[in-house]
Design a protein around this motif. Sequence first.
Motif, PDB file in Angstrom:
ATOM      1  N   ALA A 158      42.618  32.571  -6.929  1.00 47.70           N
ATOM      2  CA  ALA A 158      44.045  32.769  -7.182  1.00 47.70           C
ATOM      3  C   ALA A 158      44.417  34.207  -7.510  1.00 47.70           C
ATOM      4  O   ALA A 158      45.551  34.621  -7.275  1.00 47.70           O
ATOM      5  CB  ALA A 158      44.504  31.849  -8.315  1.00 47.70           C
ATOM      6  N   GLN A 159      43.438  34.986  -8.054  1.00 39.85           N
ATOM      7  CA  GLN A 159      43.772  36.332  -8.508  1.00 39.85           C
ATOM      8  C   GLN A 159      43.320  37.437  -7.558  1.00 39.85           C
ATOM      9  O   GLN A 159      43.655  38.600  -7.788  1.00 39.85           O
ATOM     10  CB  GLN A 159      43.150  36.577  -9.897  1.00 39.85           C
ATOM     11  N   ASP A 160      42.599  37.096  -6.521  1.00 42.84           N
ATOM     12  CA  ASP A 160      42.162  38.116  -5.574  1.00 42.84           C
ATOM     13  C   ASP A 160      42.238  37.544  -4.153  1.00 42.84           C
ATOM     14  O   ASP A 160      41.377  36.758  -3.752  1.00 42.84           O
ATOM     15  CB  ASP A 160      40.731  38.561  -5.884  1.00 42.84           C
ATOM     16  N   TYR A 161      43.299  37.917  -3.406  1.00 40.16           N
ATOM     17  CA  TYR A 161      43.471  37.389  -2.050  1.00 40.16           C
ATOM     18  C   TYR A 161      42.358  37.849  -1.115  1.00 40.16           C
ATOM     19  O   TYR A 161      42.051  37.175  -0.137  1.00 40.16           O
ATOM     20  CB  TYR A 161      44.827  37.834  -1.494  1.00 40.16           C
ATOM     21  N   GLY A 162      41.749  39.026  -1.410  1.00 34.13           N
ATOM     22  CA  GLY A 162      40.689  39.546  -0.545  1.00 34.13           C
ATOM     23  C   GLY A 162      39.305  39.252  -1.077  1.00 34.13           C
ATOM     24  O   GLY A 162      38.398  40.083  -0.918  1.00 34.13           O
ATOM     25  N   PHE A 163      39.108  38.086  -1.706  1.00 33.25           N
ATOM     26  CA  PHE A 163      37.835  37.770  -2.350  1.00 33.25           C
ATOM     27  C   PHE A 163      36.687  37.672  -1.361  1.00 33.25           C
ATOM     28  O   PHE A 163      35.513  37.802  -1.736  1.00 33.25           O
ATOM     29  CB  PHE A 163      37.949  36.466  -3.141  1.00 33.25           C
ATOM     30  N   PHE A 164      36.971  37.450  -0.070  1.00 31.59           N
ATOM     31  CA  PHE A 164      35.888  37.351   0.914  1.00 31.59           C
ATOM     32  C   PHE A 164      35.087  38.656   0.988  1.00 31.59           C
ATOM     33  O   PHE A 164      33.902  38.641   1.294  1.00 31.59           O
ATOM     34  CB  PHE A 164      36.449  37.017   2.298  1.00 31.59           C
ATOM     35  N   GLN A 165      35.738  39.770   0.689  1.00 29.92           N
ATOM     36  CA  GLN A 165      35.013  41.037   0.708  1.00 29.92           C
ATOM     37  C   GLN A 165      34.016  41.117  -0.439  1.00 29.92           C
ATOM     38  O   GLN A 165      32.947  41.728  -0.312  1.00 29.92           O
ATOM     39  CB  GLN A 165      36.001  42.199   0.613  1.00 29.92           C
ATOM     40  N   ARG A 166      34.364  40.529  -1.586  1.00 28.85           N
ATOM     41  CA  ARG A 166      33.487  40.578  -2.751  1.00 28.85           C
ATOM     42  C   ARG A 166      32.214  39.761  -2.549  1.00 28.85           C
ATOM     43  O   ARG A 166      31.160  40.106  -3.099  1.00 28.85           O
ATOM     44  CB  ARG A 166      34.223  40.072  -3.988  1.00 28.85           C
ATOM     45  N   ILE A 167      32.304  38.667  -1.790  1.00 33.11           N
ATOM     46  CA  ILE A 167      31.163  37.735  -1.692  1.00 33.11           C
ATOM     47  C   ILE A 167      30.488  37.828  -0.337  1.00 33.11           C
ATOM     48  O   ILE A 167      29.773  36.914   0.064  1.00 33.11           O
ATOM     49  CB  ILE A 167      31.618  36.296  -1.971  1.00 33.11           C
ATOM     50  N   ASN A 168      30.721  38.916   0.403  1.00 30.97           N
ATOM     51  CA  ASN A 168      30.112  39.062   1.722  1.00 30.97           C
ATOM     52  C   ASN A 168      28.848  39.888   1.628  1.00 30.97           C
ATOM     53  O   ASN A 168      28.743  40.799   0.792  1.00 30.97           O
ATOM     54  CB  ASN A 168      31.104  39.724   2.681  1.00 30.97           C
ATOM     55  N   ILE A 169      27.901  39.593   2.502  1.00 31.42           N
ATOM     56  CA  ILE A 169      26.635  40.333   2.489  1.00 31.42           C
ATOM     57  C   ILE A 169      26.861  41.801   2.833  1.00 31.42           C
ATOM     58  O   ILE A 169      26.110  42.677   2.392  1.00 31.42           O
ATOM     59  CB  ILE A 169      25.625  39.707   3.480  1.00 31.42           C
ATOM     60  N   TRP A 170      27.915  42.073   3.606  1.00 32.89           N
ATOM     61  CA  TRP A 170      28.290  43.461   3.891  1.00 32.89           C
ATOM     62  C   TRP A 170      29.815  43.512   3.956  1.00 32.89           C
ATOM     63  O   TRP A 170      30.411  43.154   4.979  1.00 32.89           O
ATOM     64  CB  TRP A 170      27.668  43.937   5.213  1.00 32.89           C
ATOM     65  N   PRO A 171      30.498  43.885   2.872  1.00 34.75           N
ATOM     66  CA  PRO A 171      31.956  43.824   2.792  1.00 34.75           C
ATOM     67  C   PRO A 171      32.710  44.459   3.957  1.00 34.75           C
ATOM     68  O   PRO A 171      33.776  43.953   4.320  1.00 34.75           O
ATOM     69  CB  PRO A 171      32.256  44.547   1.473  1.00 34.75           C
ATOM     70  N   PRO A 172      32.234  45.552   4.556  1.00 32.49           N
ATOM     71  CA  PRO A 172      32.991  46.103   5.700  1.00 32.49           C
ATOM     72  C   PRO A 172      33.207  45.123   6.847  1.00 32.49           C
ATOM     73  O   PRO A 172      34.152  45.270   7.621  1.00 32.49           O
ATOM     74  CB  PRO A 172      32.135  47.297   6.133  1.00 32.49           C
ATOM     75  N   PHE A 173      32.337  44.089   6.954  1.00 32.28           N
ATOM     76  CA  PHE A 173      32.552  43.073   7.988  1.00 32.28           C
ATOM     77  C   PHE A 173      33.939  42.447   7.824  1.00 32.28           C
ATOM     78  O   PHE A 173      34.708  42.330   8.776  1.00 32.28           O
ATOM     79  CB  PHE A 173      31.485  41.979   7.876  1.00 32.28           C
ATOM     80  N   VAL A 174      34.239  42.050   6.587  1.00 30.61           N
ATOM     81  CA  VAL A 174      35.520  41.401   6.316  1.00 30.61           C
ATOM     82  C   VAL A 174      36.665  42.399   6.454  1.00 30.61           C
ATOM     83  O   VAL A 174      37.729  42.077   7.004  1.00 30.61           O
ATOM     84  CB  VAL A 174      35.524  40.779   4.906  1.00 30.61           C
ATOM     85  N   THR A 175      36.450  43.605   5.970  1.00 33.78           N
ATOM     86  CA  THR A 175      37.498  44.627   6.063  1.00 33.78           C
ATOM     87  C   THR A 175      37.898  44.872   7.509  1.00 33.78           C
ATOM     88  O   THR A 175      39.082  44.907   7.861  1.00 33.78           O
ATOM     89  CB  THR A 175      37.016  45.933   5.415  1.00 33.78           C
ATOM     90  N   ILE A 176      36.905  45.038   8.348  1.00 32.94           N
ATOM     91  CA  ILE A 176      37.177  45.271   9.773  1.00 32.94           C
ATOM     92  C   ILE A 176      37.858  44.058  10.387  1.00 32.94           C
ATOM     93  O   ILE A 176      38.797  44.184  11.183  1.00 32.94           O
ATOM     94  CB  ILE A 176      35.868  45.606  10.518  1.00 32.94           C
ATOM     95  N   GLY A 177      37.422  42.853  10.025  1.00 31.33           N
ATOM     96  CA  GLY A 177      38.038  41.633  10.550  1.00 31.33           C
ATOM     97  C   GLY A 177      39.500  41.518  10.149  1.00 31.33           C
ATOM     98  O   GLY A 177      40.350  41.110  10.960  1.00 31.33           O
ATOM     99  N   ILE A 178      39.795  41.891   8.874  1.00 34.55           N
ATOM    100  CA  ILE A 178      41.184  41.841   8.411  1.00 34.55           C
ATOM    101  C   ILE A 178      42.050  42.784   9.214  1.00 34.55           C
ATOM    102  O   ILE A 178      43.126  42.429   9.709  1.00 34.55           O
ATOM    103  CB  ILE A 178      41.268  42.174   6.911  1.00 34.55           C
ATOM    104  N   TYR A 179      41.566  44.016   9.360  1.00 34.88           N
ATOM    105  CA  TYR A 179      42.368  45.015  10.064  1.00 34.88           C
ATOM    106  C   TYR A 179      42.589  44.620  11.518  1.00 34.88           C
ATOM    107  O   TYR A 179      43.704  44.733  12.047  1.00 34.88           O
ATOM    108  CB  TYR A 179      41.685  46.383   9.991  1.00 34.88           C
ATOM    109  N   CYS A 180      41.554  44.145  12.149  1.00 31.89           N
ATOM    110  CA  CYS A 180      41.664  43.788  13.572  1.00 31.89           C
ATOM    111  C   CYS A 180      42.585  42.587  13.778  1.00 31.89           C
ATOM    112  O   CYS A 180      43.429  42.581  14.676  1.00 31.89           O
ATOM    113  CB  CYS A 180      40.272  43.495  14.143  1.00 31.89           C
TER     114      CYS A 180
END
Length: 886
Positions: free
Chosen positions: A330-352
Motif C-alpha cells: 500500500a505504501q510503495d507502488y514500485g515495490f517490484f523493484q525492491r524485491i527483484n533479483i536485479w531492480p533495473p529489470f523492473v525499471t526498464i519494464g516500467i519505462y517501456c
Amino acid sequence: TLYFPNGVMSNEHTPLLTHGVCGLSADTASTPNVVPRKLNTFFGVIVPTVLSMFSIVLFLRTGFVVGHAGLLQGLVMLLVAYTIISLTILSICAISTNGAVQGGGAYFMISRSLGPEFGGSIGLMFFLAKVCACGVYVLGLVEALLDIFGQDAASSSTLRVLPQGYWYTVLYASIVLLLVLVVCLVGAHIFARTSCFILLVVTISLMSIYISPLALTTPLNFLITHQGPGNQTLTYNASYTGFNGTTLRDNLAGYTVDYSTGKVMSFATVFAVMFTSCTGIMAGANMSGELKNPSVAIPKGTIIAVLYTFMVYVLLFVLASSTCERTLLAQDYGFFQRINIWPPFVTIGIYCSALSAAMCSLIGASRILHALALDQLFGFPLAPAAIKSKSGNPWVAVLYTWGLAQCVVFAGQLNAIAGLVTVFYLLAYAAVDLACLALEWASAPNFRPTFQVFSWHTCLLGILSCLVMMFVINPVYSSASIIVLLLLLLFLHYRSPTSSWGYISQALIFHQVRKYLLMLDVRKDHVKFWRPQVLLMVANPRSSCQLINFVNQLKKGGLFVLGHVKLGDLDTLPSDPVQQQYNFWLSLVDKLGVKAFVDLTLSLSVRQGTQHLLRITGLGGMKPNTLVLGFYDSCTPEDYFLQDPAFSHFPPVRHVESPRWLTPEEYVGIISDAIKMSKNVCLGRYFFQLQGEGIGTKMDGADRTIDVWPLNLLRPCSTSAASVDVCSLFLLQMACVLNMANRWRHARMRIFLCVEAESSDQGWVVKEETYRELLRKLRIRASIKIVPWDSVVHLYRPKRSQDQELGEPEGLTKTTPNLSEDFLSAVNNLLKENSAQAAVRFLYLPRPPTQSSQSQQYLSQLEAMTYGLGPTLLIHGLTPVTCTEL
C-alpha cells in the motif's frame, strides 16, 4: 433466354462494389493514393493490445490494488473487469467480421453500424478517452522516473537528482509527451516495428518478477518515507516475507489511505484505477487502417491478447499477496523493484510499457480523430485533421491529440484522472455493445458476421454492466459524460450530416413497425378511435403547397399520403419513370415540414391511377379512408417554388390556356369511384388564399373562424328532417379535428342551420334544440347560427328527373337536378353574407351523378355555389365517425 430491349435493365451488370456495399470500394485496389496495409495479426493486434493492457498498472498499480482491496476483492475486480471487456470483445468481433473495416477502428465500426449521429458522438467520446489514457500513461511514467531519480524518493538510489513538485511533474510529463509526439509523427509503422522489441523487454521484466521469489528466500525489511501534511515526514516499516501463509491471510481484505491522494480507498476508487489495465482491448481495432486483414486479425488477436493478460494479472496478484506485507503493497507502488533479483529489470519494464502505452493511445486517438475529420461530421473545427502525409500518417490529427493530452497532464496525479478515463472507456464499450445489439435486433439480412459466439443477451448484459460500473466508479463523471454524449447527439442530429452508411434506427423502426402493423387488426376498429387517414391527390406540388399544409393539420395523427399519377405506359418506356421521382417528392415533404408519405404510380389515366392508389396505398389497418382532391375550376395556379431552384425538377404550373389533364367526366368519375370504394371525399377550393400554414408560422388560430354548413344546400328538400345524416356528422367531426390542430386550437367554430322561418309549424325551433343537444352529446364547442333562407328555397324549382318520376324520393336521387342560376346565385350570396370572414368553410358535398353526361352540370353547380368564397372544403362523408359513449 430472356430478351430485354436496348436500354432496359441497363444497370443490371453494374458492379456491386461501386456503391460501397459492406464498406468496400471497387476502386480501392486500383487507386494509387491508397496506403498499403502491412500489419498482420501479431504485430498489428496482439502486440499493441498486450502493451496497452499492461501499461503502468502491471508494474505500478498491482500493489495498489492488492494492498488496498485485498486479494479476494482484487480478484473479484479483475473478474468483473474482464467479464465486462469480454462481453464487449464479443461485440467487437461480431461487428469487425461483418464486412471490411477501414481506418478509425472502434469509431468506424460504431458509425457504420449506428449511423452518423451515434457514430460521431461516441467516436468523439472514445477519442477523448484515448487522450485521457495517454495522459495517464505519461503521468505513470513520470511517477516511475521520480521513484528512482526524484530528490524526495524513498529508495536507496544515489541518483536522486530530479527536483519534485507539481510543476516539475507537469514539466517532466510534457517532455515525455513531446518525445511520444516525435515518435508518432514518424508514423505508426515505426512504432509497430519497435513494439515487438518493447513487448520482449516487458516479458523479460515479467519473468524476472516471477523468478525473484524463488531466488530471494530470506525476508527483507524496508523503511518507506512519504511527505505528509504540514511538511511532516511519514515513515513506515515494511517487509518482504517470501511465500508465507500468514502474509497471504493478512492480505485477503481491507482498505487503507492512499498516500498519493490522502483519501481512504473504496471498491469504486480502486476499481477505477485497476480498470485502466483493461482499456486497451481496442488498441488493435484502432489500427484497422494498417491491418492486412482486419476482419480476421481483430477478433483473433484481441481474444489471444486478453487471455494472456488475464493470466498474467492473476499470477501477479497471487504472487504479491503471498510474499509482501500489506504495508509494503500500500505504501510503495514500485515495490517490484525492491524485491527483484536485479531492480533495473523492473525499471526498464516500467519505462517501456508506459511509453509504449502512451504511444499506442496517441496513435489510436489520432486515427479516430482523422476518421472523424474525413467524415466531416463536425465541420470546420476538425477539418484540418483530415490532412495526412504522403506516407499516410495523419500528422495534423496527431498534433491535435498531443495538444489535448498536454492539457490532461496538468492533473499532475495518475489516480486523480483514472476515474474519468475509466468512465469514458466504459461508455465507449457500452456503445460497441449497443451497436451489436441494434444490428442483432434489427434482423438485417446483411448482418452475417463470421464470428458467431455472441447473442443479444451478451450485448445487453455488456451494456448494463458498463453502465452500472460507470455509476459505481463515479456518478458525477458518469452523468456528465452521458450529458455530453446526448448534447453531441443532438448537435449531429440537427446538423443532419448526409451519409451512405445506413442508419440502424431505420432498420429498427422497420422491424418494429412491421410487427405493430401485423398487430393492427382492422376487425377491431371502433368508431371511438376513428381518425382521418388521408390520400391527397397532387397534380403539381408547385400549386398545391397550401392545401398540402392544410391537410397536414387535418389528419389528427392519422395516415397522410401524397398521391400522384404519372401518365404513361410502362410497355413503351425503357424504365419506370416513377422510381426517379420519389426522392424529389420526399424532398418536397421535408421542405414543407409535413408528416406525410409519398405514393406515386404510373397509369394510362389519372382516374385509373387514383383507383390503384386508393386500393393499394397503406398496409394492414393503416389505409386511407378519405380522398382529398383539389377543385376542378379555371383558376390560374400560383407557383410557390418559382424562386427555389432546388425544385426545378417539378414541371411548371399549368397556364390558364393550357389543356387540362382531366376532363370533367374523369374528375367526377374519380369522386364516384371513391364513394363506391367506401372512401370519404373532400374537395378543396381557394386554398391558395389560406395564410399561416407554412412550416415557420407560429399561431394558435385565435383570430380565425371555422364555419360549418352541415346541410345539403343544393337540396333544400332534404334539409327538412329534424335529424342529420352520416355526411353531416362527418362534417362536424372534420371541423372538430381541425379545431384540435396546433394552429387552429383557439379558432372559433360556428355551425349554420338553414331554416324556413316563415313556416307555420315552427319546425326550425325543434331543429335548433336537436342540434344543441347533439353538440352537447358530442362534446363539440361551437356556436349555432340560425340562417333564414326562405327566399333561397323559393327559387328551388328543379326539373324532375326520370328517377323521381318513377317514384324515388328526391333526397335520394343519384342524378343531378337541373338548378336555376338564380337559385345557385342565391345560395352563393347566402354563404358570402354569413361566412365572408371565415378562415375556412366546411360544406356538404352532394353525391355525384351516376351518368357521366351530367358531370359538367354537377361541377358547374359546385363552382357556382362556392364562387369567391375563399378557402372551402366540400365534404361527402360515408363513415360513421361520432360516438356519444364513454
